[in-house]
Design an enzyme around this catalytic site. Structure first.
Site, PDB file in Angstrom:
ATOM      1  N   LYS A 174       8.345   3.946  -5.439  1.00  0.00           N
ATOM      2  CA  LYS A 174       7.234   3.001  -5.349  1.00  0.00           C
ATOM      3  C   LYS A 174       6.059   3.705  -4.679  1.00  0.00           C
ATOM      4  O   LYS A 174       6.222   4.346  -3.637  1.00  0.00           O
ATOM      5  CB  LYS A 174       7.688   1.786  -4.519  1.00  0.00           C
ATOM      6  CG  LYS A 174       6.691   0.656  -4.439  1.00  0.00           C
ATOM      7  CD  LYS A 174       7.279  -0.481  -3.617  1.00  0.00           C
ATOM      8  CE  LYS A 174       6.308  -1.637  -3.460  1.00  0.00           C
ATOM      9  NZ  LYS A 174       6.854  -2.712  -2.599  1.00  0.00           N
TER      10      LYS A 174
ATOM     11  N   HIS B 112       3.197   2.225  -3.582  1.00  0.00           N
ATOM     12  CA  HIS B 112       2.351   1.384  -2.736  1.00  0.00           C
ATOM     13  C   HIS B 112       3.245   0.645  -1.741  1.00  0.00           C
ATOM     14  O   HIS B 112       4.470   0.767  -1.785  1.00  0.00           O
ATOM     15  CB  HIS B 112       1.558   0.389  -3.583  1.00  0.00           C
ATOM     16  CG  HIS B 112       2.430  -0.535  -4.381  1.00  0.00           C
ATOM     17  ND1 HIS B 112       3.021  -0.153  -5.562  1.00  0.00           N
ATOM     18  CD2 HIS B 112       2.819  -1.818  -4.163  1.00  0.00           C
ATOM     19  CE1 HIS B 112       3.737  -1.153  -6.052  1.00  0.00           C
ATOM     20  NE2 HIS B 112       3.634  -2.180  -5.218  1.00  0.00           N
TER      21      HIS B 112
END
Length: 225
Positions: free
Chosen positions: A106, A108
């Site tokens: 991921k 963010h």
């Protein structure tokens, strides 16, 4: 196996059969073998059965005597199993942190591939079964990369069968290969011997007892010595 009582192991096999997770008949394994039984932990998919299987995982881990600091659940099945086991351990007075991984990083928020507690100390990897050992390898690499130590693998069922394809069958099972390669114990709630013992038990369901010859033949052909 590592201090676990036979009764707990037999209770687990019976529970798995009653909940439909362990089934008998004719099934094709990933290795292309015709197996007389099939174990699908993905069917622990309601609150009651998940809570019960988590109790088996937690008690088996405590009975094993393995020293551990946290749990790790490899995606995907391991996520639910590790989370539920952490809840069960807390109920037994052992509050333990846990983490799991994403299949894709991921970019963010918290970022990265690891979700949950920071990987540190002695880590138990929790999964359903070990087939090719790929999930264990990836988990070991992630744990060691974080500076932590994989100390054991805890699974629901050890099929106790040799790996490889017919004509090139290994002398070792996938579980034994993991232990040999990484130097860590693999703890199982139940195994093929427990399953066979259940089918041979005095109180065995006659409808299930019909499969014991097929299981015995399968074990004779593929089972570890």
């Amino acid at each position: 196996m590592m201090g676990q009582t036979t009764s707990l192991r037999q209770e687990f096999i019976q529970f798995s059969v009653q909940s439909g997770v362990l089934r008998f008949g004719e099934f094709t394994t990933k290795a292309g073998r015709q197996s007389p039984y099939f174990f699908n932990a993905g069917l622990f998919h309601d609150g009651a059965t998940l809570a019960q299987v988590a109790q088996f995982y937690a008690q088996t881990l405590l009975d094993s005597g393995v020293q551990f600091d946290m749990l790790f659940g490899p995606a995907y099945k391991g996520i639910t199993l590790a989370s539920a086991t952490a809840v069960a351990l807390a109920g037994k007075g052992r509050n333990t942190s846990f983490a799991f991984n994403r299949k894709e990083a991921k970019d963010h928020g918290e970022g990265g591939t690891i979700v949950g507690a920071k990987l540190q100390g002695k880590v138990v990897i929790i999964d359903d079964v070990i087939s090719a050992g790929t999930s264990v390898r990836e988990s070991v690499e992630m744990i060691r990369a974080a500076g932590a130590e994989p100390c054991a693998v805890l699974i629901a069922l050890d099929r106790m069968e040799r790996g490889g394809k017919d004509g090139q069958i290994s002398d070792l099972s996938a579980v034994q290969e993991v232990t040999q390669k990484y130097g860590i114990p693999v703890i199982s709630i139940g195994n093929l011997d427990d399953l066979f013992g259940f089918l041979n038990g005095a109180g065995a369901d006659p409808q299930l007892a019909q499969y014991k010859d097929a299981v015995a033949a399968y074990r004779a052909r593929y089972g570890i010595v």
